[in-house]
Design a protein around this motif. Structure first.
Motif, PDB file in Angstrom:
ATOM      1  N   ARG A  42       0.832  -1.203   0.000  1.00 45.98           N
ATOM      2  CA  ARG A  42       0.000   0.000   0.000  1.00 45.98           C
ATOM      3  C   ARG A  42       0.866   1.252   0.000  1.00 45.98           C
ATOM      4  O   ARG A  42       1.864   1.335   0.692  1.00 45.98           O
ATOM      5  CB  ARG A  42      -0.913   0.017   1.215  1.00 45.98           C
ATOM      6  N   GLU A  43       0.425   2.227  -0.801  1.00 47.47           N
ATOM      7  CA  GLU A  43       1.092   3.525  -0.831  1.00 47.47           C
ATOM      8  C   GLU A  43       0.623   4.366   0.345  1.00 47.47           C
ATOM      9  O   GLU A  43      -0.522   4.263   0.776  1.00 47.47           O
ATOM     10  CB  GLU A  43       0.761   4.282  -2.113  1.00 47.47           C
ATOM     11  N   PHE A  44       1.509   5.223   0.832  1.00 45.38           N
ATOM     12  CA  PHE A  44       1.146   6.188   1.861  1.00 45.38           C
ATOM     13  C   PHE A  44       2.034   7.401   1.693  1.00 45.38           C
ATOM     14  O   PHE A  44       3.049   7.361   1.006  1.00 45.38           O
ATOM     15  CB  PHE A  44       1.264   5.581   3.273  1.00 45.38           C
ATOM     16  N   LEU A  45       1.619   8.503   2.307  1.00 48.20           N
ATOM     17  CA  LEU A  45       2.411   9.723   2.276  1.00 48.20           C
ATOM     18  C   LEU A  45       3.189   9.838   3.570  1.00 48.20           C
ATOM     19  O   LEU A  45       2.699   9.516   4.642  1.00 48.20           O
ATOM     20  CB  LEU A  45       1.522  10.955   2.108  1.00 48.20           C
ATOM     21  N   THR A  46       4.399  10.320   3.456  1.00 48.75           N
ATOM     22  CA  THR A  46       5.222  10.608   4.621  1.00 48.75           C
ATOM     23  C   THR A  46       5.784  12.020   4.456  1.00 48.75           C
ATOM     24  O   THR A  46       5.960  12.487   3.323  1.00 48.75           O
ATOM     25  CB  THR A  46       6.344   9.554   4.787  1.00 48.75           C
ATOM     26  N   VAL A  47       6.002  12.702   5.559  1.00 46.49           N
ATOM     27  CA  VAL A  47       6.485  14.079   5.478  1.00 46.49           C
ATOM     28  C   VAL A  47       7.982  14.103   5.221  1.00 46.49           C
ATOM     29  O   VAL A  47       8.725  13.239   5.673  1.00 46.49           O
ATOM     30  CB  VAL A  47       6.148  14.895   6.750  1.00 46.49           C
ATOM     31  N   ASP A  48       8.399  15.098   4.451  1.00 43.59           N
ATOM     32  CA  ASP A  48       9.816  15.325   4.187  1.00 43.59           C
ATOM     33  C   ASP A  48      10.444  16.060   5.358  1.00 43.59           C
ATOM     34  O   ASP A  48       9.755  16.683   6.171  1.00 43.59           O
ATOM     35  CB  ASP A  48      10.003  16.185   2.929  1.00 43.59           C
ATOM     36  N   SER A  49      11.737  16.029   5.407  1.00 43.99           N
ATOM     37  CA  SER A  49      12.487  16.756   6.417  1.00 43.99           C
ATOM     38  C   SER A  49      12.718  18.194   5.958  1.00 43.99           C
ATOM     39  O   SER A  49      12.897  18.452   4.770  1.00 43.99           O
ATOM     40  CB  SER A  49      13.839  16.076   6.657  1.00 43.99           C
ATOM     41  N   THR A  50      12.713  19.103   6.911  1.00 41.41           N
ATOM     42  CA  THR A  50      13.081  20.493   6.631  1.00 41.41           C
ATOM     43  C   THR A  50      14.397  20.838   7.313  1.00 41.41           C
ATOM     44  O   THR A  50      14.766  22.001   7.388  1.00 41.41           O
ATOM     45  CB  THR A  50      11.979  21.469   7.098  1.00 41.41           C
ATOM     46  N   ALA A  51      15.106  19.837   7.801  1.00 44.55           N
ATOM     47  CA  ALA A  51      16.393  20.056   8.450  1.00 44.55           C
ATOM     48  C   ALA A  51      17.389  20.599   7.427  1.00 44.55           C
ATOM     49  O   ALA A  51      17.251  20.384   6.217  1.00 44.55           O
ATOM     50  CB  ALA A  51      16.916  18.757   9.051  1.00 44.55           C
ATOM     51  N   PHE A  52      18.407  21.284   7.905  1.00 43.16           N
ATOM     52  CA  PHE A  52      19.373  21.899   6.997  1.00 43.16           C
ATOM     53  C   PHE A  52      20.191  20.875   6.215  1.00 43.16           C
ATOM     54  O   PHE A  52      20.783  21.217   5.201  1.00 43.16           O
ATOM     55  CB  PHE A  52      20.280  22.871   7.738  1.00 43.16           C
ATOM     56  N   ASP A  53      20.215  19.626   6.653  1.00 45.10           N
ATOM     57  CA  ASP A  53      20.884  18.616   5.827  1.00 45.10           C
ATOM     58  C   ASP A  53      19.960  18.082   4.733  1.00 45.10           C
ATOM     59  O   ASP A  53      20.387  17.345   3.862  1.00 45.10           O
ATOM     60  CB  ASP A  53      21.438  17.476   6.683  1.00 45.10           C
ATOM     61  N   ALA A  54      18.683  18.490   4.768  1.00 50.15           N
ATOM     62  CA  ALA A  54      17.722  18.054   3.758  1.00 50.15           C
ATOM     63  C   ALA A  54      17.369  19.158   2.759  1.00 50.15           C
ATOM     64  O   ALA A  54      16.899  18.877   1.669  1.00 50.15           O
ATOM     65  CB  ALA A  54      16.450  17.552   4.429  1.00 50.15           C
ATOM     66  N   MET A  55      17.567  20.412   3.149  1.00 51.38           N
ATOM     67  CA  MET A  55      17.294  21.536   2.246  1.00 51.38           C
ATOM     68  C   MET A  55      18.269  22.652   2.579  1.00 51.38           C
ATOM     69  O   MET A  55      18.750  22.747   3.707  1.00 51.38           O
ATOM     70  CB  MET A  55      15.837  22.007   2.357  1.00 51.38           C
ATOM     71  N   ASN A  56      18.544  23.474   1.584  1.00 53.83           N
ATOM     72  CA  ASN A  56      19.477  24.574   1.827  1.00 53.83           C
ATOM     73  C   ASN A  56      18.748  25.762   2.463  1.00 53.83           C
ATOM     74  O   ASN A  56      17.522  25.730   2.634  1.00 53.83           O
ATOM     75  CB  ASN A  56      20.218  24.963   0.543  1.00 53.83           C
TER      76      ASN A  56
END
Length: 88
Positions: A42-56
Motif C-alpha cells: 500500500r502507498e502512503f504519504l510521509t512528510v519530508d524533512s526540513t532540516a538543513f541537511d535536507a534543504m538549503n
C-alpha cells in the motif's frame, strides 16, 4: 521557527504540540513524498524533512515564509509577533 510554532500552539490550542503543527505545515505545503509499505504494497504519504541537511537555506526560507503566511491566515494571529521589539 520553533518559537513561533510554540507560541501559536500556546495561543490557539489548535495543535497538541509544536511538532504536530510542524508536520501539519509540511503536509499542507506539500513537503511530502509517496512511500510503499513493503509488507502490504500500500502507498502512503510521509512528510519530508526540513532540516538543513535536507534543504538549503534558501529552500528553508521559502518554506518558512509560506508556513508563517499560512499560520497567519489560518489562525488570524501573527506568528512572528514576538519578534517585535526584540534586538536583532
Amino acid at each position: 521557527y520553533w518559537k513561533a510554532l510554540s507560541n501559536v500552539v500556546n495561543a490557539t490550542g489548535m495543535w497538541p504540540t509544536a511538532e504536530h503543527l510542524h508536520d501539519e505545515l509540511k503536509i499542507t505545503l506539500g513537503f511530502v513524498r509517496k512511500a510503499i509499505n513493503l509488507a502490504t504494497g500500500r502507498e502512503f504519504l510521509t512528510v519530508d524533512s526540513t532540516a538543513f541537511d535536507a534543504m538549503n537555506a534558501d529552500e528553508f526560507r521559502g518554506f518558512f515564509d509560506r508556513a508563517m503566511a499560512l499560520l497567519a491566515d489560518h489562525t488570524g494571529i501573527d506568528p512572528l509577533e514576538f519578534y517585535e521589539g526584540e534586538a536583532a
